[in-house]
Scaffold this motif. Structure first.
Motif, PDB file in Angstrom:
ATOM      1  N   ASP A 215       0.827  -1.205   0.000  1.00 59.81           N
ATOM      2  CA  ASP A 215       0.000   0.000   0.000  1.00 59.81           C
ATOM      3  C   ASP A 215       0.859   1.252   0.000  1.00 59.81           C
ATOM      4  O   ASP A 215       0.536   2.234  -0.669  1.00 59.81           O
ATOM      5  CB  ASP A 215      -0.926   0.010   1.219  1.00 59.81           C
ATOM      6  N   ARG A 216       1.948   1.224   0.751  1.00 57.17           N
ATOM      7  CA  ARG A 216       2.870   2.356   0.839  1.00 57.17           C
ATOM      8  C   ARG A 216       4.297   1.827   0.798  1.00 57.17           C
ATOM      9  O   ARG A 216       4.580   0.763   1.346  1.00 57.17           O
ATOM     10  CB  ARG A 216       2.648   3.148   2.134  1.00 57.17           C
ATOM     11  N   LEU A 217       5.173   2.593   0.199  1.00 52.11           N
ATOM     12  CA  LEU A 217       6.551   2.144   0.040  1.00 52.11           C
ATOM     13  C   LEU A 217       7.206   1.878   1.389  1.00 52.11           C
ATOM     14  O   LEU A 217       8.015   0.949   1.524  1.00 52.11           O
ATOM     15  CB  LEU A 217       7.347   3.181  -0.745  1.00 52.11           C
ATOM     16  N   ALA A 218       6.851   2.670   2.396  1.00 56.17           N
ATOM     17  CA  ALA A 218       7.439   2.493   3.722  1.00 56.17           C
ATOM     18  C   ALA A 218       7.096   1.140   4.325  1.00 56.17           C
ATOM     19  O   ALA A 218       7.770   0.684   5.255  1.00 56.17           O
ATOM     20  CB  ALA A 218       6.979   3.614   4.647  1.00 56.17           C
ATOM     21  N   GLU A 219       6.055   0.472   3.798  1.00 54.02           N
ATOM     22  CA  GLU A 219       5.641  -0.822   4.334  1.00 54.02           C
ATOM     23  C   GLU A 219       6.453  -1.991   3.763  1.00 54.02           C
ATOM     24  O   GLU A 219       6.359  -3.104   4.263  1.00 54.02           O
ATOM     25  CB  GLU A 219       4.169  -1.073   4.032  1.00 54.02           C
ATOM     26  N   LEU A 220       7.208  -1.741   2.728  1.00 54.55           N
ATOM     27  CA  LEU A 220       7.925  -2.828   2.079  1.00 54.55           C
ATOM     28  C   LEU A 220       8.956  -3.451   3.008  1.00 54.55           C
ATOM     29  O   LEU A 220       9.805  -2.757   3.578  1.00 54.55           O
ATOM     30  CB  LEU A 220       8.618  -2.322   0.819  1.00 54.55           C
ATOM     31  N   GLU A 221       8.905  -4.758   3.168  1.00 56.69           N
ATOM     32  CA  GLU A 221       9.903  -5.477   3.959  1.00 56.69           C
ATOM     33  C   GLU A 221      11.126  -5.693   3.068  1.00 56.69           C
ATOM     34  O   GLU A 221      11.346  -6.761   2.501  1.00 56.69           O
ATOM     35  CB  GLU A 221       9.342  -6.810   4.448  1.00 56.69           C
ATOM     36  N   PHE A 222      11.928  -4.639   2.966  1.00 54.81           N
ATOM     37  CA  PHE A 222      12.991  -4.624   1.984  1.00 54.81           C
ATOM     38  C   PHE A 222      14.034  -5.701   2.234  1.00 54.81           C
ATOM     39  O   PHE A 222      14.572  -6.295   1.293  1.00 54.81           O
ATOM     40  CB  PHE A 222      13.661  -3.246   1.958  1.00 54.81           C
ATOM     41  N   GLU A 223      14.334  -5.969   3.493  1.00 54.56           N
ATOM     42  CA  GLU A 223      15.336  -6.986   3.797  1.00 54.56           C
ATOM     43  C   GLU A 223      14.917  -8.349   3.252  1.00 54.56           C
ATOM     44  O   GLU A 223      15.759  -9.150   2.838  1.00 54.56           O
ATOM     45  CB  GLU A 223      15.556  -7.066   5.310  1.00 54.56           C
ATOM     46  N   ARG A 224      13.626  -8.610   3.243  1.00 56.17           N
ATOM     47  CA  ARG A 224      13.149  -9.883   2.718  1.00 56.17           C
ATOM     48  C   ARG A 224      13.297  -9.943   1.198  1.00 56.17           C
ATOM     49  O   ARG A 224      13.640 -10.987   0.638  1.00 56.17           O
ATOM     50  CB  ARG A 224      11.697 -10.089   3.116  1.00 56.17           C
ATOM     51  N   VAL A 225      13.054  -8.818   0.544  1.00 53.93           N
ATOM     52  CA  VAL A 225      13.263  -8.752  -0.904  1.00 53.93           C
ATOM     53  C   VAL A 225      14.731  -9.044  -1.228  1.00 53.93           C
ATOM     54  O   VAL A 225      15.042  -9.787  -2.162  1.00 53.93           O
ATOM     55  CB  VAL A 225      12.852  -7.373  -1.445  1.00 53.93           C
ATOM     56  N   VAL A 226      15.630  -8.470  -0.448  1.00 55.59           N
ATOM     57  CA  VAL A 226      17.065  -8.706  -0.656  1.00 55.59           C
ATOM     58  C   VAL A 226      17.383 -10.185  -0.503  1.00 55.59           C
ATOM     59  O   VAL A 226      18.182 -10.751  -1.269  1.00 55.59           O
ATOM     60  CB  VAL A 226      17.902  -7.855   0.325  1.00 55.59           C
ATOM     61  N   ARG A 227      16.769 -10.833   0.483  1.00 61.27           N
ATOM     62  CA  ARG A 227      17.020 -12.265   0.686  1.00 61.27           C
ATOM     63  C   ARG A 227      16.550 -13.094  -0.507  1.00 61.27           C
ATOM     64  O   ARG A 227      17.174 -14.090  -0.865  1.00 61.27           O
ATOM     65  CB  ARG A 227      16.348 -12.746   1.968  1.00 61.27           C
ATOM     66  N   VAL A 228      15.458 -12.692  -1.128  1.00 60.81           N
ATOM     67  CA  VAL A 228      14.987 -13.395  -2.327  1.00 60.81           C
ATOM     68  C   VAL A 228      16.005 -13.247  -3.450  1.00 60.81           C
ATOM     69  O   VAL A 228      16.344 -14.219  -4.143  1.00 60.81           O
ATOM     70  CB  VAL A 228      13.610 -12.865  -2.763  1.00 60.81           C
ATOM     71  N   PHE A 229      16.535 -12.049  -3.636  1.00 57.84           N
ATOM     72  CA  PHE A 229      17.543 -11.831  -4.673  1.00 57.84           C
ATOM     73  C   PHE A 229      18.788 -12.668  -4.425  1.00 57.84           C
ATOM     74  O   PHE A 229      19.386 -13.200  -5.359  1.00 57.84           O
ATOM     75  CB  PHE A 229      17.915 -10.343  -4.745  1.00 57.84           C
ATOM     76  N   SER A 230      19.195 -12.766  -3.177  1.00 58.79           N
ATOM     77  CA  SER A 230      20.431 -13.473  -2.861  1.00 58.79           C
ATOM     78  C   SER A 230      20.256 -14.982  -2.828  1.00 58.79           C
ATOM     79  O   SER A 230      21.232 -15.723  -2.707  1.00 58.79           O
ATOM     80  CB  SER A 230      20.962 -13.002  -1.502  1.00 58.79           C
ATOM     81  N   GLY A 231      19.012 -15.435  -2.901  1.00 59.50           N
ATOM     82  CA  GLY A 231      18.748 -16.867  -2.868  1.00 59.50           C
ATOM     83  C   GLY A 231      18.590 -17.431  -1.478  1.00 59.50           C
ATOM     84  O   GLY A 231      18.390 -18.638  -1.318  1.00 59.50           O
ATOM     85  N   GLU A 232      18.667 -16.571  -0.457  1.00 63.45           N
ATOM     86  CA  GLU A 232      18.499 -17.038   0.916  1.00 63.45           C
ATOM     87  C   GLU A 232      17.054 -17.415   1.204  1.00 63.45           C
ATOM     88  O   GLU A 232      16.766 -18.209   2.096  1.00 63.45           O
ATOM     89  CB  GLU A 232      18.946 -15.958   1.901  1.00 63.45           C
TER      90      GLU A 232
END
Length: 251
Positions: A215-232
């Motif tokens: 809904d809002r950019l501030a809500e994005l769990e960015f660390e989790r997105v990074v983990r998806v990119f890294s394959g973790e």
């Protein structure tokens, strides 16, 4: 690995869609043409002003030559600057400064990829003190095609690589942040994963197209997105809603 985050501008950095709609309607009226309700949402969102104006006039039986189109774009850009200068406070989206800081701390490269003309973008960035945050800006008057074509996103990657030859940036190492259907499609066609932010359209509609939606950019769990990119963390086939307040994805 995630190396770069590519931002849309209107609808992500600044909430100015109503200004653009009003200025485009004013241009039509000045040219003795009548605006139509809902036309801005159907034609303009996510697309460059050049393409938008060309289509608006073509729908009314007028084909614009390049010189006339350039004059109209200059008039709109000047009117936009006056509107922005007259505002006591810029309608920036909440949390954008903190989010940019988080990306900088993570040593991610940043770029803007917008359909707006460069003078409009620079007017806002300069006043907001954000110019230094975006060393790479791909504006709508600098590429031949508009979103939903992928050219502007591919150009941003090319410029980032030119600025840092050792970066060797690939589309799949980028994350796009978009609010419109045309913008999401452009990023996806360039091979870039996308976060859809529901500043313009409802979240459930963005979920049909984007990899993640909030809904809002501030809500994005960015660390989790990074983990998806890294394959973790393994990505799922369906788009996901990643929220700071939630421990699981819903999609």
């Amino acid at each position: 690995m995630l190396k770069a985050v590519l931002f849309d501008f209107n609808g992500i950095i600044i909430n100015d869609e109503s200004i653009h709609e009003r200025l485009l309607e004013a241009l039509l009226l000045e040219e003795n043409l009548r605006p139509h309700p809902g036309e801005f949402q159907a034609i303009a969102l996510g697309r460059s002003d050049r393409i938008c104006l060309s289509e608006l006039f073509a729908r009314r039986g007028r084909i614009l030559d390049d010189a006339t189109l350039d004059r109209l774009l200059e008039r709109k850009a000047e009117a936009y600057r006056q509107e922005i200068d007259a505002l006591e406070e810029l309608p920036l989206y909440g949390g954008i400064t903190d989010f940019l800081l988080k990306l900088r701390v993570a040593n991610l490269r940043l770029a803007l990829v917008s359909g707006a003309v460069r003078t409009e973008i620079e007017t806002v960035l300069d006043r907001a003190g954000l110019s230094s945050q975006f060393p790479i800006v791909v504006a709508g008057d600098e590429v031949a095609s508009s979103k939903p074509e992928p050219a502007s996103y591919l150009e941003a990657i090319a410029r980032l690589n030119a600025a840092e030859p050792d970066l060797n940036l690939k589309p799949e190492e980028c994350l796009a942040i978009e609010d419109s259907f045309a913008g999401i499609e452009a990023a996806k066609r360039a091979g870039i994963p996308v976060v859809g932010v529901a500043n313009t359209f409802p979240q459930h509609m963005l979920l049909r197209l984007a990899d993640w939606a909030v809904d809002r950019l501030a809500e994005l769990e960015f660390e989790r997105v990074v983990r998806v990119f890294s394959g973790e963390e393994r990505a799922v086939a369906a788009p996901q809603v990643f929220l700071e307040s939630e421990s699981s994805a819903v999609g």
